[in-house]
Design a protein around this motif. Structure first.
Motif, short mmCIF file in Angstrom:
data_model
loop_
_atom_site.label_atom_id
_atom_site.label_comp_id
_atom_site.label_asym_id
_atom_site.label_seq_id
_atom_site.Cartn_x
_atom_site.Cartn_y
_atom_site.Cartn_z
N ALA A 77 41.50 38.47 33.86
CA ALA A 77 41.56 37.02 33.70
C ALA A 77 42.84 36.62 32.99
O ALA A 77 43.25 37.26 32.01
CB ALA A 77 40.35 36.55 32.90
N GLU A 85 37.98 34.11 33.25
CA GLU A 85 38.40 33.26 34.37
C GLU A 85 37.48 33.57 35.54
O GLU A 85 36.96 34.68 35.67
CB GLU A 85 39.86 33.59 34.74
N LYS A 86 37.24 32.60 36.39
CA LYS A 86 36.38 32.83 37.55
C LYS A 86 37.02 33.82 38.53
O LYS A 86 38.24 33.82 38.71
CB LYS A 86 36.09 31.52 38.26
N THR A 87 36.17 34.63 39.16
CA THR A 87 36.65 35.58 40.17
C THR A 87 37.45 34.87 41.25
O THR A 87 38.51 35.34 41.67
CB THR A 87 35.45 36.31 40.81
N SER A 88 36.96 33.73 41.71
CA SER A 88 37.66 32.98 42.77
C SER A 88 39.04 32.54 42.31
O SER A 88 40.00 32.53 43.10
CB SER A 88 36.83 31.77 43.19
N SER A 89 39.18 32.18 41.04
CA SER A 89 40.47 31.76 40.51
C SER A 89 41.44 32.93 40.42
O SER A 89 42.61 32.80 40.79
CB SER A 89 40.28 31.11 39.14
N THR A 92 42.54 33.71 43.96
CA THR A 92 43.43 32.69 44.52
C THR A 92 44.82 32.79 43.92
O THR A 92 45.84 32.69 44.64
CB THR A 92 42.84 31.29 44.28
N ARG A 93 44.91 32.98 42.62
CA ARG A 93 46.23 33.09 41.98
C ARG A 93 47.04 34.26 42.52
O ARG A 93 48.27 34.20 42.58
CB ARG A 93 46.07 33.26 40.46
N LYS A 374 32.72 32.59 34.58
CA LYS A 374 34.00 33.17 34.22
C LYS A 374 33.79 34.62 33.77
O LYS A 374 32.85 34.90 33.02
CB LYS A 374 34.66 32.37 33.09
#
Length: 391
Positions: A77, A85-89, A92-93, A374
């Motif tokens: 994260a 932090e969310k897995t999806s975030s 995506t980053r 998160k």
């Protein structure tokens, strides 16, 4: 000569037809099972499966990966050593096509939230030490992606002259009578309080000493922080002294065959608990990994990974804690993975953390009422760029 009874032609015909029917039925079942997977990208297959397991309906999401066509990476994260932090975030980053949540972590509201529990290595940098002899997913992406499910323990130390001093941990809260190593990936400073002894090291040389804590971590160096009785380990150091830092892996007795791997052979590592399958046999090592029987047996949402006998890699999430999906115990999960052809498998963080992200969206149903949780780190799937053909 023994008496022989002839079989009427009609009976033989009926039996042959029945056998053909059975064979075709078996083929049909296998084909249906195989067709649950749909190709999303070259090397990435996806399936949504609903099964009745131990009396309850269970929804699962699966990714089957060709490791010649994708790469796997662990990312923390916020690209730090603590924080959530969310897995999806995270996915995506980093431009990942797919991802699942990965390791266990400190889940609270303190500044230490997101501290990995167990070994965490990213891009060859060890960010967290081993814990409780737990199972680790080891990843290399050169020249092709390869994975191993192993049980290493870390030994971290510094040397000054002939002295070799063992270090308690990396990038985490400094507790009483401990010596902790802080790296630049941690934070800007050590976040420690007063009454500690701290030494900043750059290029193998002591460049700063402090007794007030919260020392600035050099961008190209580290800080050793000692509390209580461990402060004496740093008393002999002074500005300009040469110090060597070392990290190595040792096998967990009884769980690792042969010599332990070298640090330079590893790119990423993340810790789970427990091992589920070893050498194509169910072997749930919860006692050796100091977990609990209730953790193994209680139905929870789960996240797990497995090496398959055809060389592919499987990532799976199992939803739970809802009327739609009842979750799963680890024995049932191991049995299902064995059905899918697993030769080695391990459990990752589950519960409210369980998340699968595919092609821009979360495809499972996380169990927290707020939705996706998160987490500390995630295992990302990225398509490999085809090698350019030489003219």
């Amino acid at each position: 000569m023994p008496h022989q009874t002839s079989i009427p032609t009609h009976s033989r015909f009926v039996r042959s037809a029945f056998l053909v029917f059975l064979c075709s039925l078996c083929f049909y079942v296998v084909e249906i099972h195989a067709q649950e997977f749909k190709t999303l990208k070259d090397g990435i297959e996806y399936a949504e499966v609903t099964k009745e397991i131990s009396g309850l309906k269970v929804n699962m999401n699966l990714l089957r990966l060709d490791l010649k066509k994708v790469r796997l990476d662990v990312h923390h994260a916020l690209d730090a050593a603590i924080g959530t932090e969310k897995t999806s975030s995270i996915a995506t980053r980093h431009g990942a096509f797919a991802a699942i949540n990965a390791g266990f972590f400190r889940l609270d509201t303190s500044i230490w939230a997101g501290d990995a529990v167990g070994i965490l290595m990213i891009d060859g940098k060890l960010l967290s030490e081993s814990s409780q002899d737990r199972t680790v997913l080891k990843i290399s992406n050169v020249p092709e992606t390869s994975v191993e499910i192993v049980a290493p323990k870390t030994k971290i130390f510094f040397r000054q002259g002939t002295r070799e001093i063992e270090i308690s941990g990396i990038n985490r809260e400094l507790k009483n009578d401990e010596l902790v190593l802080f790296k630049p990936e941690f934070q800007r400073t050590t976040l420690t309080g007063f009454d500690v002894k701290e030494v900043a090291i750059e290029k193998g040389e002591v460049v700063h000493m402090s007794a007030s804590g919260n020392t600035l971590i050099p961008s190209a160096g580290v800080v050793l922080s000692a509390s209580g009785a461990r402060r004496t380990d740093l008393l002999a150091l002074k500005i300009g002294d040469k110090v060597t830092l070392g990290e190595r892996f040792e096998p967990v007795p009884g769980r690792t065959n042969g010599p332990m791997f070298l640090v330079r052979t590893v790119e990423d590592m993340v810790t789970g608990v427990p091992q589920l399958i070893k050498d194509a046999k169910i072997d749930i090592t919860w006692e050796q990994e100091k977990s609990s029987k209730s953790f193994v047996e209680t139905r929870h949402p789960r996240t797990a990974v497995a090496k398959l006998k055809d060389g592919k890699f499987l990532m799976i999430t199992v939803d739970g804690r809802s009327e739609l999906s009842g979750g799963i115990g680890l024995q049932d999960l191991a049995e299902y993975l064995l059905e899918l052809g697993a030769t080695d498998a391990m459990n990752l963080d589950g519960g409210g953390s369980t998340t699968m992200f595919v092609d821009g969206k979360v495809v499972n149903h996380p169990s927290d009422k707020e939705g996706e949780r998160k987490v500390s780190d995630a295992l990302l799937v990225t398509l490999r760029t085809p090698a350019k053909i030489k003219k």
